[in-house]
Design a protein around this motif. Structure first.
Motif, PDB file in Angstrom:
ATOM      1  N   GLY A  64      26.199   7.205 -11.847  1.00 43.29           N
ATOM      2  CA  GLY A  64      26.702   7.309 -12.825  1.00 43.29           C
ATOM      3  C   GLY A  64      28.386   7.789 -14.115  1.00 43.29           C
ATOM      4  N   GLY A  65      28.976   8.231 -12.704  1.00 40.79           N
ATOM      5  CA  GLY A  65      29.977   9.129 -12.846  1.00 40.79           C
ATOM      6  C   GLY A  65      29.730  10.762 -13.003  1.00 40.79           C
ATOM      7  N   VAL A  66      28.384  11.326 -13.615  1.00 43.03           N
ATOM      8  CA  VAL A  66      27.391  12.532 -13.794  1.00 43.03           C
ATOM      9  C   VAL A  66      26.743  13.231 -12.748  1.00 43.03           C
ATOM     10  CG1 VAL A  66      26.384  13.874 -15.185  1.00 43.03           C
ATOM     11  CG2 VAL A  66      27.948  11.702 -16.261  1.00 43.03           C
ATOM     12  N   VAL A  67      27.452  14.386 -12.125  1.00 42.74           N
ATOM     13  CA  VAL A  67      26.980  15.585 -10.849  1.00 42.74           C
ATOM     14  C   VAL A  67      25.974  15.668 -11.916  1.00 42.74           C
ATOM     15  CG1 VAL A  67      27.273  16.520  -9.674  1.00 42.74           C
ATOM     16  CG2 VAL A  67      28.987  15.521 -10.130  1.00 42.74           C
ATOM     17  N   ILE A  68      24.288  15.413 -11.102  1.00 40.23           N
ATOM     18  CA  ILE A  68      23.128  16.054 -11.275  1.00 40.23           C
ATOM     19  C   ILE A  68      22.990  17.001 -10.023  1.00 40.23           C
ATOM     20  CG2 ILE A  68      20.960  15.395 -11.507  1.00 40.23           C
ATOM     21  CD1 ILE A  68      21.999  14.026 -13.466  1.00 40.23           C
ATOM     22  N   PRO A  69      23.492  18.161 -10.937  1.00 39.54           N
ATOM     23  CA  PRO A  69      23.166  18.851 -10.245  1.00 39.54           C
ATOM     24  C   PRO A  69      21.867  19.484  -9.004  1.00 39.54           C
ATOM     25  CG  PRO A  69      22.718  20.264 -11.898  1.00 39.54           C
ATOM     26  CD  PRO A  69      23.295  18.889 -12.473  1.00 39.54           C
ATOM     27  N   ALA A  70      21.928  20.124  -8.191  1.00 41.81           N
ATOM     28  CA  ALA A  70      20.463  20.580  -7.695  1.00 41.81           C
ATOM     29  C   ALA A  70      19.406  20.966  -7.892  1.00 41.81           C
ATOM     30  CB  ALA A  70      20.874  20.842  -6.023  1.00 41.81           C
ATOM     31  N   GLY A  71      17.809  20.889  -7.686  1.00 35.07           N
ATOM     32  CA  GLY A  71      17.493  21.248  -8.743  1.00 35.07           C
ATOM     33  C   GLY A  71      16.927  20.914 -10.109  1.00 35.07           C
ATOM     34  N   ALA A  72      17.587  19.614 -10.940  1.00 34.10           N
ATOM     35  CA  ALA A  72      17.603  19.421 -12.212  1.00 34.10           C
ATOM     36  C   ALA A  72      16.716  18.189 -12.369  1.00 34.10           C
ATOM     37  CB  ALA A  72      19.130  19.098 -12.656  1.00 34.10           C
ATOM     38  N   ILE A  73      16.437  17.651 -13.404  1.00 36.41           N
ATOM     39  CA  ILE A  73      14.760  17.218 -13.032  1.00 36.41           C
ATOM     40  C   ILE A  73      16.109  15.576 -13.996  1.00 36.41           C
ATOM     41  CG2 ILE A  73      13.040  16.528 -14.283  1.00 36.41           C
ATOM     42  CD1 ILE A  73      12.320  18.509 -12.246  1.00 36.41           C
ATOM     43  N   VAL A  74      15.528  14.364 -13.420  1.00 31.65           N
ATOM     44  CA  VAL A  74      16.147  12.728 -13.902  1.00 31.65           C
ATOM     45  C   VAL A  74      15.047  13.077 -13.997  1.00 31.65           C
ATOM     46  CG1 VAL A  74      17.457  11.327 -13.068  1.00 31.65           C
ATOM     47  CG2 VAL A  74      17.663  13.922 -11.856  1.00 31.65           C
ATOM     48  N   ALA A  75      15.156  11.771 -15.580  1.00 30.72           N
ATOM     49  CA  ALA A  75      13.766  10.711 -16.020  1.00 30.72           C
ATOM     50  C   ALA A  75      14.869   9.184 -15.845  1.00 30.72           C
ATOM     51  CB  ALA A  75      13.636  10.877 -17.723  1.00 30.72           C
TER      52      ALA A  75
ATOM     53  N   VAL B 187      18.627  11.860 -18.637  1.00 33.97           N
ATOM     54  CA  VAL B 187      17.662  10.691 -18.961  1.00 33.97           C
ATOM     55  C   VAL B 187      18.921   9.544 -18.552  1.00 33.97           C
ATOM     56  CG1 VAL B 187      16.786   8.901 -20.250  1.00 33.97           C
ATOM     57  CG2 VAL B 187      16.831  11.486 -20.448  1.00 33.97           C
ATOM     58  N   LEU B 188      18.740   8.827 -17.808  1.00 35.29           N
ATOM     59  CA  LEU B 188      19.360   7.330 -16.822  1.00 35.29           C
ATOM     60  C   LEU B 188      18.607   6.384 -17.945  1.00 35.29           C
ATOM     61  CD1 LEU B 188      18.994   8.429 -13.357  1.00 35.29           C
ATOM     62  CD2 LEU B 188      20.263   8.933 -14.667  1.00 35.29           C
ATOM     63  N   THR B 189      19.816   5.387 -17.973  1.00 35.95           N
ATOM     64  CA  THR B 189      19.341   4.028 -19.052  1.00 35.95           C
ATOM     65  C   THR B 189      19.618   2.272 -18.248  1.00 35.95           C
ATOM     66  OG1 THR B 189      20.922   4.822 -20.810  1.00 35.95           O
ATOM     67  CG2 THR B 189      18.333   5.659 -20.658  1.00 35.95           C
ATOM     68  N   ARG B 190      21.054   2.713 -17.476  1.00 36.42           N
ATOM     69  CA  ARG B 190      21.612   1.612 -16.947  1.00 36.42           C
ATOM     70  C   ARG B 190      20.211   1.462 -15.625  1.00 36.42           C
ATOM     71  NH1 ARG B 190      27.656   4.359 -17.957  1.00 36.42           N
ATOM     72  NH2 ARG B 190      26.808   5.887 -16.430  1.00 36.42           N
ATOM     73  N   HIS B 191      20.506   0.362 -14.992  1.00 36.10           N
ATOM     74  CA  HIS B 191      20.044  -0.429 -14.751  1.00 36.10           C
ATOM     75  C   HIS B 191      20.066  -0.831 -13.007  1.00 36.10           C
ATOM     76  CE1 HIS B 191      18.647  -3.799 -11.482  1.00 36.10           C
ATOM     77  NE2 HIS B 191      17.165  -3.819 -12.627  1.00 36.10           N
ATOM     78  N   ALA B 192      22.066  -0.011 -13.120  1.00 40.04           N
ATOM     79  CA  ALA B 192      21.914   0.352 -11.615  1.00 40.04           C
ATOM     80  C   ALA B 192      21.891   2.036 -11.294  1.00 40.04           C
ATOM     81  CB  ALA B 192      24.180  -0.011 -11.452  1.00 40.04           C
ATOM     82  N   ASP B 193      22.612   2.620 -12.377  1.00 42.61           N
ATOM     83  CA  ASP B 193      21.897   3.936 -12.609  1.00 42.61           C
ATOM     84  C   ASP B 193      20.507   4.295 -12.018  1.00 42.61           C
ATOM     85  OD1 ASP B 193      24.760   4.530 -13.368  1.00 42.61           O
ATOM     86  OD2 ASP B 193      24.017   4.775 -14.970  1.00 42.61           O
ATOM     87  N   VAL B 194      19.291   3.708 -12.777  1.00 39.62           N
ATOM     88  CA  VAL B 194      18.070   4.283 -12.264  1.00 39.62           C
ATOM     89  C   VAL B 194      17.966   3.373 -11.309  1.00 39.62           C
ATOM     90  CG1 VAL B 194      15.658   3.005 -13.587  1.00 39.62           C
ATOM     91  CG2 VAL B 194      17.642   3.750 -14.883  1.00 39.62           C
ATOM     92  N   ARG B 195      18.120   2.054 -10.825  1.00 37.59           N
ATOM     93  CA  ARG B 195      18.128   1.976  -9.161  1.00 37.59           C
ATOM     94  C   ARG B 195      18.364   2.799  -8.655  1.00 37.59           C
ATOM     95  NH1 ARG B 195      15.831  -2.343  -7.530  1.00 37.59           N
ATOM     96  NH2 ARG B 195      16.230  -3.311  -5.167  1.00 37.59           N
ATOM     97  N   GLN B 196      19.438   3.171  -8.581  1.00 36.61           N
ATOM     98  CA  GLN B 196      20.388   4.230  -7.349  1.00 36.61           C
ATOM     99  C   GLN B 196      19.438   5.239  -7.142  1.00 36.61           C
ATOM    100  OE1 GLN B 196      23.750   5.774  -9.058  1.00 36.61           O
ATOM    101  NE2 GLN B 196      24.122   7.345  -6.625  1.00 36.61           N
ATOM    102  N   ALA B 197      19.028   5.935  -8.654  1.00 38.84           N
ATOM    103  CA  ALA B 197      18.282   7.254  -8.653  1.00 38.84           C
ATOM    104  C   ALA B 197      17.198   6.876  -8.350  1.00 38.84           C
ATOM    105  CB  ALA B 197      18.081   7.738 -10.320  1.00 38.84           C
ATOM    106  N   LEU B 198      15.854   5.942  -8.587  1.00 41.41           N
ATOM    107  CA  LEU B 198      15.263   5.358  -7.294  1.00 41.41           C
ATOM    108  C   LEU B 198      14.827   5.406  -5.710  1.00 41.41           C
ATOM    109  CD1 LEU B 198      13.574   3.134 -10.353  1.00 41.41           C
ATOM    110  CD2 LEU B 198      13.219   5.894 -10.003  1.00 41.41           C
ATOM    111  N   ALA B 199      16.452   5.213  -6.090  1.00 45.56           N
ATOM    112  CA  ALA B 199      16.813   4.609  -4.061  1.00 45.56           C
ATOM    113  C   ALA B 199      16.858   6.115  -3.400  1.00 45.56           C
ATOM    114  CB  ALA B 199      17.382   3.998  -3.952  1.00 45.56           C
TER     115      ALA B 199
END
Length: 423
Positions: free
Chosen positions: A323-334, A49-61
């Motif tokens: 956000g300083g965390v490595v999201i592994p391939a195959g993982a779900i992000v919200a 789960v991503l909640t910071r503006h910068a993290d969310v914007r990065q994930a969506l793009a």
């Protein structure tokens, strides 16, 4: 609007518990912006789960965090009951060059000239409906008189669907965006019927084109050859839903927010007490104030109550650092746009200035490749609706206590089912 946009309408509370079902959305607690954290979807699937503006914007793009991989054969389940947003062939669930090809086609029909050409008659529809509400006398029920028919009238005019059975449209929309209100079989049957309607519409406009939005989409798609017939049909019915669902929801919720006499007491969305009483009148007196208030309301009052997933869902196709965390391939992000829209690092904490311009655009309509195609229409209808209603009825007030409002529930979006007002 639903097309390519509103998967963030259904999001979950920070501790995973569903919120109280009859609380106005501006009163719900938001997840605090912070580092990426792990949680679990209602299906049991782990999620970042991503909640910071910068993290969310990065994930969506980010190109490695997409929608299409959510429906790959090896993808874990993310929803308990699929709805129209879970169609793998839709523009919402395509990525990369294929997605961009579809958006290029659609954007040929959404030109700036077309948008400005539509504003005067959208304004006219708003005025006509507001005049009808005023003529009906006080008290009145504003959902049936204004917030529901406004977007239906507008999208019907845009797509030349005059004569469309609005009750049937409501039936299709409620099923298409259902989470718990209907069974999987009922949802599938309604979507199938809706799709047949959309395909007939596409075939008819190809045979007899006009100046409407459907004809423009079909013409652009046929010229580029970059969309399948199924994609054209999916986009068409998506626009029908999107063209009224988001506006109806945001307009109804905005009225609850603006007319709630206890608004100044809600800690997360409080305003200066002396500003609450005059805000409604100012929206009616100044179109620019209505525009600013629209942006703040879209940022601060969510479309849904975050029950089914903690944000816009994506799946990593490669390792991605967010956000300083490595999201592994195959993982779900919200990507929790609701929390991101209240990030104190981006938006000033404390009492809300309803008329302050946004220094940073909100993420209500998403960001990146899947940014909502119809965000301009939702904004236009909401700002015109609020301005003309407040100008005509500067003393408008709720005639039903906030805690007794009837809500539409079991859907991705939540708004008043009925809303009694007086003046």
């Amino acid at each position: 609007m639903t097309t390519d946009a509103t998967t963030d309408a259904a999001v979950g509370t920070p501790d995973g518990r569903p919120p109280a079902p009859l609380v106005p959305l501006h009163c719900l607690l938001r997840g605090e912006a912070g580092p990426p954290r792990q949680a679990v979807l209602p299906t049991g699937t782990p999620v970042w789960v991503l909640t910071r503006h910068a993290d969310v914007r990065q994930a969506l793009a980010h190109p490695a965090l997409g929608r299409a991989s959510l429906y790959a054969p090896d993808a874990p389940p993310t929803v308990l009951t699929p709805n129209i947003l879970d169609d793998p062939s839709s523009i919402l669930n395509s990525d990369g060059p294929g997605h961009q090809a579809i958006r290029r086609t659609v954007q040929r029909a959404f030109t700036p000239r077309a948008i400005e050409r539509w504003r005067p008659w959208v304004d006219g529809v708003v005025r006509e409906l507001v005049d009808g509400l005023v003529a009906s006398g006080s008290p009145a029920e504003v959902v049936g008189a204004l917030t529901k028919p406004l977007p239906v009238r507008v999208i019907s005019r845009l797509m030349e669907l005059e004569g469309l059975d609005t009750d049937r449209l409501g039936y299709w929309s409620d099923h298409a965006l259902s989470t718990t209100a209907y069974s999987a079989e009922e949802i599938a049957a309604a979507i199938r019927e809706f799709g047949e309607f959309g395909h007939r519409l596409v075939l008819e406009r190809r045979k007899n084109p006009g100046d409407d939005l459907v004809s423009s989409l079909v013409r652009a798609a046929d010229q580029t050859g970059e969309m399948t017939e199924a994609q054209i049909t999916s986009l068409t019915i998506g626009l029908v839903i999107a063209g009224h669902e988001t506006t109806m929801t945001s307009f109804g919720n905005a009225l609850v927010y603006l007319l709630d006499p206890q608004r100044a007491e809600h800690p997360q969305r409080a305003e200066h007490p002396d500003a609450v009483g005059g805000a409604w009148r100012r929206i009616g007196e100044d179109p620019a104030a209505a525009t600013a208030a629209t942006e703040q309301i879209l940022r601060t009052v969510p479309l849904g109550d975050r029950v089914n997933a903690p944000g816009q869902l994506r799946r990593a196709t490669a390792d991605v650092e967010v956000g300083g965390v490595v999201i592994p391939a195959g993982a779900i992000v919200a990507a929790d746009t609701t929390a991101a829209n209240a990030d104190p690092e981006v938006y000033p904490p404390g009492p809300l200035d309803l008329f302050a311009p946004l220094g940073t655009p909100s993420l209500t309509f998403g960001a990146g490749p899947h940014h909502c195609l119809g965000a301009w229409l939702a904004r236009m209808e909401l700002e015109l609706g609020l301005h003309h209603l407040a100008r005509a009825l500067p003393d408008l007030r709720l005639a039903t206590p906030v805690d007794r409002i009837e809500w539409r529930t079991g859907l991705l979006t939540r708004s008043p089912l009925r809303l009694e007002v007086a003046w």
